[in-house]
Design a protein around this motif. Structure first.
Motif, PDB file in Angstrom:
ATOM      1  N   ILE B  24      14.809   7.958   3.458  1.00 52.61           N
ATOM      2  CA  ILE B  24      13.947   9.032   3.947  1.00 52.61           C
ATOM      3  C   ILE B  24      12.565   8.969   3.295  1.00 52.61           C
ATOM      4  CG2 ILE B  24      13.650  11.541   3.975  1.00 52.61           C
ATOM      5  CD1 ILE B  24      16.709  11.752   4.192  1.00 52.61           C
ATOM      6  N   TYR B  25      12.570   8.775   1.982  1.00 58.58           N
ATOM      7  CA  TYR B  25      11.295   8.726   1.266  1.00 58.58           C
ATOM      8  C   TYR B  25      10.444   7.545   1.720  1.00 58.58           C
ATOM      9  CZ  TYR B  25       7.946   8.818  -2.546  1.00 58.58           C
ATOM     10  OH  TYR B  25       6.784   8.873  -3.274  1.00 58.58           O
ATOM     11  N   THR B  26      11.092   6.389   1.866  1.00 61.35           N
ATOM     12  CA  THR B  26      10.354   5.187   2.270  1.00 61.35           C
ATOM     13  C   THR B  26       9.818   5.327   3.691  1.00 61.35           C
ATOM     14  OG1 THR B  26      11.786   3.867   0.838  1.00 61.35           O
ATOM     15  CG2 THR B  26      10.449   2.668   2.431  1.00 61.35           C
ATOM     16  N   ALA B  27      10.596   5.952   4.559  1.00 65.65           N
ATOM     17  CA  ALA B  27      10.125   6.176   5.927  1.00 65.65           C
ATOM     18  C   ALA B  27       8.889   7.063   5.925  1.00 65.65           C
ATOM     19  CB  ALA B  27      11.232   6.795   6.776  1.00 65.65           C
ATOM     20  N   ASN B  28       8.895   8.103   5.103  1.00 61.48           N
ATOM     21  CA  ASN B  28       7.717   8.964   5.003  1.00 61.48           C
ATOM     22  C   ASN B  28       6.524   8.183   4.469  1.00 61.48           C
ATOM     23  OD1 ASN B  28       8.997  11.245   5.935  1.00 61.48           O
ATOM     24  ND2 ASN B  28       9.586  11.960   3.904  1.00 61.48           N
ATOM     25  N   TRP B  29       6.801   7.332   3.482  1.00 63.60           N
ATOM     26  CA  TRP B  29       5.737   6.526   2.879  1.00 63.60           C
ATOM     27  C   TRP B  29       5.117   5.592   3.911  1.00 63.60           C
ATOM     28  CZ3 TRP B  29       5.189   1.239   2.024  1.00 63.60           C
ATOM     29  CH2 TRP B  29       4.211   0.874   1.108  1.00 63.60           C
ATOM     30  N   ILE B  30       5.963   4.882   4.644  1.00 63.11           N
ATOM     31  CA  ILE B  30       5.470   3.989   5.692  1.00 63.11           C
ATOM     32  C   ILE B  30       4.726   4.798   6.754  1.00 63.11           C
ATOM     33  CG2 ILE B  30       6.146   2.463   7.594  1.00 63.11           C
ATOM     34  CD1 ILE B  30       8.577   1.644   5.847  1.00 63.11           C
TER      35      ILE B  30
END
Lengths: 149, 149
Positions: B24-30
């Motif tokens: 979830i965090y990485t998706a937000n970051w991307i």
DNA sequence: TTTGTTTCTATGTTTAAACATTTAATCGAC
DNA sequence: GTCGATTAAATGTTTAAACATAGAAACAAA
């Protein structure tokens, strides 16, 4: 299920490009399942996230800006999220002693009780839906941490 | 950077639980990086996604519901997204010949031109920010496909 | 044909996200 | 101390997401 089938795209140019889409798609997939769980408790996902952050520091307070730093979605408005939690009785606000610009936020016992109700359902989902071994999960974590540099 | 440091949480109970938050965090970051790129072209991320889907079938049309099936975020409203693309001249709508309930949507040449402008910027981001090898990326993809069952 | 049912898209409404601006408190230089 | 700059949180406004519902067309059975 392979991403190609789920979004009906026949091929990807590189594994890296596919990984980007895969992370986004999987996050949406996880989010939509969790959303159904949160909805039963009339919470949104960012609100749940803030509650977890507050519990992590309890009984110490956290200021609005330090909540924002720790949030998964750093774009959303921590001030309004805290508003909602206070309205529902899951958090309390008080002006900070040393710096009156800052606002101390603390989770209430009602907030803690709520987390204890929701957590088993989330764990059930993780256990039922996730076929990953701990080693697989560790590999994912390492790779995602790498993606973000 | 490790997730623990980024969201300032000291530990996770299991790697699997961490993997969920990490996705979830990485998706937000991307998403937030891509968002900056899309913004220059006055597009949203779902709108870009729909344009890519339409190009994938060009010169054949896609109905609104088949667009929805292929979207990364299946919750958002394909009908209104197509509305926006038509307004901007990137897509065209026409009622389907054999079933007048359905609406055929096709990408215009302006839409295709736009995609060609945006793509190099996205690739720059992927190349600059992603330290992953193709093998690492393949492992991520395999694991994420597993997560979704 | 008519009636009921399902499917596809559009629309209405409520809520939250995104972004900019405002207000108040603190800090630093002078 | 005063003044400007900076920081923290709240608020205002515009836009989109989320969700339910409506409306038109197709389909199937009587």
């Amino acid at each position: 299920m392979k991403l190609e089938e789920e979004i009906k795209q026949s091929k990807f140019e590189t594994e890296r490009q596919k990984a980007i889409l895969n992370v986004i798609y999987t996050a949406n997939w996880i989010g939509s399942i969790q959303h159904k769980i949160f909805k039963k408790y009339k919470l949104t996902s960012p609100q749940y996230n803030v509650l977890r952050i507050l519990r992590g520091k309890f009984p110490d307070p956290l200021t609005v800006s330090s909540i924002q730093e720790r949030m998964l979605d750093k774009m959303s408005n921590a001030s309004r999220l805290v508003d909602k939690l206070v309205e529902k009785g899951y958090a309390e606000r008080s002006t900070c002693m040393y710096d009156r610009r800052q606002v101390d936020v603390v989770i209430t016992s009602a907030g803690q009780k709520l987390l204890k109700e929701i957590e088993p359902e989330l764990l059930d989902f993780h256990n039922a839906e996730m076929v990953l071994t701990e080693q697989d999960a560790a590999a994912v974590n390492e790779a995602l941490d790498k993606i973000r540099g």
